[in-house]
Design an enzyme around this catalytic site. Structure first.
Site, mmCIF file in Angstrom:
data_model
loop_
_atom_site.group_PDB
_atom_site.id
_atom_site.type_symbol
_atom_site.label_atom_id
_atom_site.label_comp_id
_atom_site.label_asym_id
_atom_site.label_seq_id
_atom_site.Cartn_x
_atom_site.Cartn_y
_atom_site.Cartn_z
ATOM 1 N N GLY A 46 7.256 4.218 1.575
ATOM 2 C CA GLY A 46 7.172 2.983 0.815
ATOM 3 C C GLY A 46 6.352 3.200 -0.439
ATOM 4 N N GLN A 51 1.288 0.903 -7.582
ATOM 5 C CA GLN A 51 0.972 2.319 -7.336
ATOM 6 C C GLN A 51 1.460 3.224 -8.464
ATOM 7 O OE1 GLN A 51 2.529 2.155 -3.057
ATOM 8 N NE2 GLN A 51 0.907 3.680 -2.937
ATOM 9 N N CYS A 89 -0.970 6.157 3.069
ATOM 10 C CA CYS A 89 -0.561 5.541 1.802
ATOM 11 C C CYS A 89 -0.543 6.631 0.737
ATOM 12 C CB CYS A 89 -1.572 4.456 1.431
ATOM 13 S SG CYS A 89 -1.253 3.661 -0.147
ATOM 14 N N LEU A 90 0.478 6.610 -0.101
ATOM 15 C CA LEU A 90 0.569 7.633 -1.155
ATOM 16 C C LEU A 90 -0.607 7.547 -2.129
ATOM 17 C CD1 LEU A 90 4.408 7.578 -1.891
ATOM 18 C CD2 LEU A 90 3.112 9.303 -0.619
ATOM 19 N N HIS A 131 2.568 -3.435 4.839
ATOM 20 C CA HIS A 131 1.706 -2.580 4.009
ATOM 21 C C HIS A 131 2.052 -2.764 2.524
ATOM 22 C CE1 HIS A 131 -0.182 1.592 3.241
ATOM 23 N NE2 HIS A 131 0.430 1.310 2.114
ATOM 24 N N HIS A 135 0.056 -4.472 -0.953
ATOM 25 C CA HIS A 135 -0.197 -3.802 -2.244
ATOM 26 C C HIS A 135 -0.012 -4.775 -3.411
ATOM 27 C CE1 HIS A 135 -0.913 0.501 -1.830
ATOM 28 N NE2 HIS A 135 0.070 0.643 -0.965
HETATM 29 NI NI NI Z 1 0.455 2.250 0.279
#
Ligand code: NI
Length: 159
Positions: A46, A51, A89-90, A131, A135
Protein backbone atom coordinates in the site's frame (compact mmCIF):
# COMPACT_ATOMS: atom_id res chain seq x y z
CA UNK A 1 5.30 6.80 -15.39
CA UNK A 2 7.99 7.36 -12.86
CA UNK A 3 9.18 6.11 -9.53
CA UNK A 4 8.69 8.77 -6.90
CA UNK A 5 10.77 9.39 -3.81
CA UNK A 6 9.18 7.84 -0.70
CA UNK A 7 9.16 10.21 2.27
CA UNK A 8 10.33 8.73 5.55
CA UNK A 9 9.21 9.14 9.16
CA UNK A 10 10.30 12.53 10.48
CA UNK A 11 9.29 14.26 7.26
CA UNK A 12 6.51 16.69 8.29
CA UNK A 13 4.51 15.95 5.13
CA UNK A 14 3.61 12.58 6.67
CA UNK A 15 1.80 14.27 9.58
CA UNK A 16 -0.44 16.57 7.55
CA UNK A 17 -4.12 16.10 6.77
CA UNK A 18 -4.69 15.56 3.05
CA UNK A 19 -7.23 17.38 0.90
CA UNK A 20 -10.09 15.74 -0.95
CA UNK A 21 -9.74 15.21 -4.69
CA UNK A 22 -12.44 17.25 -6.43
CA UNK A 23 -11.91 16.21 -10.03
CA UNK A 24 -9.76 13.89 -12.10
CA UNK A 25 -7.20 15.44 -14.41
CA UNK A 26 -4.03 14.45 -16.24
CA UNK A 27 -1.81 15.41 -13.35
CA UNK A 28 -3.73 13.31 -10.84
CA UNK A 29 -3.84 10.34 -13.24
CA UNK A 30 -0.07 10.57 -13.56
CA UNK A 31 0.27 10.70 -9.78
CA UNK A 32 -1.86 7.54 -9.43
CA UNK A 33 0.15 5.66 -12.05
CA UNK A 34 3.37 6.74 -10.36
CA UNK A 35 2.06 5.65 -6.97
CA UNK A 36 1.31 2.14 -8.23
CA UNK A 37 4.71 1.91 -9.89
CA UNK A 38 6.47 3.22 -6.78
CA UNK A 39 4.59 0.80 -4.50
CA UNK A 40 5.38 -2.23 -6.67
CA UNK A 41 9.01 -1.25 -7.07
CA UNK A 42 9.35 -0.97 -3.28
CA UNK A 43 7.58 -4.32 -2.70
CA UNK A 44 4.88 -2.60 -0.67
CA UNK A 45 1.23 -3.56 -0.31
CA UNK A 46 0.00 0.00 0.00
CA UNK A 47 1.04 3.59 -0.58
CA UNK A 48 -0.68 6.87 0.23
CA UNK A 49 -0.13 10.14 -1.63
CA UNK A 50 1.51 11.95 1.32
CA UNK A 51 4.21 9.28 1.24
CA UNK A 52 5.30 10.74 -2.08
CA UNK A 53 4.85 14.28 -0.78
CA UNK A 54 1.40 15.01 -2.21
CA UNK A 55 -1.32 16.05 0.24
CA UNK A 56 -4.27 14.51 -1.61
CA UNK A 57 -6.67 11.83 -0.35
CA UNK A 58 -5.44 9.09 -2.68
CA UNK A 59 -4.12 5.66 -1.79
CA UNK A 60 -3.16 2.58 -3.78
CA UNK A 61 -3.23 -0.93 -2.35
CA UNK A 62 -2.37 -4.40 -3.63
CA UNK A 63 -1.99 -7.15 -1.06
CA UNK A 64 -1.57 -10.03 -3.53
CA UNK A 65 0.36 -8.37 -6.35
CA UNK A 66 -2.59 -9.04 -8.65
CA UNK A 67 -5.40 -6.99 -7.13
CA UNK A 68 -4.64 -3.30 -7.58
CA UNK A 69 -7.07 -1.14 -5.64
CA UNK A 70 -7.28 2.63 -5.97
CA UNK A 71 -9.13 4.54 -3.26
CA UNK A 72 -9.77 8.25 -3.77
CA UNK A 73 -11.35 10.17 -0.86
CA UNK A 74 -11.91 6.91 1.04
CA UNK A 75 -14.31 6.83 3.98
CA UNK A 76 -14.51 3.89 6.37
CA UNK A 77 -18.18 2.89 6.65
CA UNK A 78 -17.96 -0.13 8.87
CA UNK A 79 -15.45 -2.23 10.80
CA UNK A 80 -15.74 -5.39 12.83
CA UNK A 81 -13.66 -8.04 14.52
CA UNK A 82 -10.04 -7.78 15.52
CA UNK A 83 -6.65 -8.95 14.26
CA UNK A 84 -3.23 -8.55 15.80
CA UNK A 85 -0.13 -8.90 13.64
CA UNK A 86 3.14 -7.31 12.62
CA UNK A 87 2.74 -4.34 10.35
CA UNK A 88 5.17 -2.22 8.39
CA UNK A 89 5.22 0.91 6.27
CA UNK A 90 7.34 2.04 3.33
CA UNK A 91 7.91 5.29 5.23
CA UNK A 92 9.43 3.39 8.16
CA UNK A 93 11.92 1.27 6.22
CA UNK A 94 13.23 -1.95 7.70
CA UNK A 95 10.96 -1.86 10.76
CA UNK A 96 7.84 -3.71 11.89
CA UNK A 97 5.59 -3.49 14.90
CA UNK A 98 2.60 -5.28 16.33
CA UNK A 99 -0.69 -3.51 15.66
CA UNK A 100 -4.24 -4.55 16.50
CA UNK A 101 -6.84 -3.48 13.95
CA UNK A 102 -10.31 -4.46 12.80
CA UNK A 103 -10.41 -7.72 10.86
CA UNK A 104 -13.11 -6.44 8.48
CA UNK A 105 -13.60 -3.08 6.85
CA UNK A 106 -16.11 -1.65 4.43
CA UNK A 107 -15.07 1.52 2.66
CA UNK A 108 -16.60 3.99 0.24
CA UNK A 109 -14.30 5.73 -2.24
CA UNK A 110 -14.04 7.15 -5.75
CA UNK A 111 -12.35 5.39 -8.65
CA UNK A 112 -10.14 6.78 -11.42
CA UNK A 113 -13.27 8.14 -13.15
CA UNK A 114 -14.44 9.79 -9.94
CA UNK A 115 -17.31 7.35 -9.69
CA UNK A 116 -18.25 6.35 -6.18
CA UNK A 117 -18.04 2.69 -5.16
CA UNK A 118 -17.94 0.56 -2.06
CA UNK A 119 -15.59 -2.30 -1.33
CA UNK A 120 -14.73 -4.46 1.64
CA UNK A 121 -11.83 -6.50 2.88
CA UNK A 122 -10.74 -8.83 5.64
CA UNK A 123 -7.42 -9.73 7.24
CA UNK A 124 -4.42 -8.23 5.39
CA UNK A 125 -6.61 -6.22 3.01
CA UNK A 126 -8.56 -4.73 5.92
CA UNK A 127 -5.29 -3.93 7.66
CA UNK A 128 -3.89 -2.27 4.53
CA UNK A 129 -7.02 -0.18 3.92
CA UNK A 130 -7.11 1.05 7.52
CA UNK A 131 -3.37 1.77 7.52
CA UNK A 132 -3.57 3.75 4.27
CA UNK A 133 -6.67 5.74 5.25
CA UNK A 134 -4.85 6.84 8.41
CA UNK A 135 -1.96 8.15 6.29
CA UNK A 136 -4.44 10.58 4.71
CA UNK A 137 -5.04 12.08 8.14
CA UNK A 138 -1.34 12.38 8.86
CA UNK A 139 -1.12 9.31 11.05
CA UNK A 140 1.50 6.56 10.99
CA UNK A 141 1.13 3.04 12.36
CA UNK A 142 4.01 3.58 14.78
CA UNK A 143 1.68 5.48 17.13
CA UNK A 144 -0.43 2.30 17.43
CA UNK A 145 2.40 -0.19 17.95
CA UNK A 146 2.17 -2.47 20.95
CA UNK A 147 5.65 -2.91 22.36
CA UNK A 148 8.74 -1.95 20.40
CA UNK A 149 9.46 -1.59 16.72
CA UNK A 150 11.68 -4.45 15.58
CA UNK A 151 13.90 -4.98 12.58
CA UNK A 152 11.90 -6.70 9.86
CA UNK A 153 14.97 -8.73 8.90
CA UNK A 154 15.01 -10.32 12.38
CA UNK A 155 11.36 -11.43 11.93
CA UNK A 156 12.17 -13.04 8.60
CA UNK A 157 15.00 -15.00 10.21
CA UNK A 158 12.63 -16.41 12.82
CA UNK A 159 10.26 -17.84 10.22
NI1 NI B 1 2.34 3.22 5.49
Amino acid sequence: MAIRNIREIGDPVLNKKCKEVKEMNARTRELINDMFETMYEADGVGLAAPQVGILKRITVIDVTGEDPLLLINPVVLETSGEQTAYEGCLSVPGKSGIVTRANYVKVRAYDENMEVFETEGTELLARAILHEVEHLDGRLYVERVEGDLVNTADLLEEE
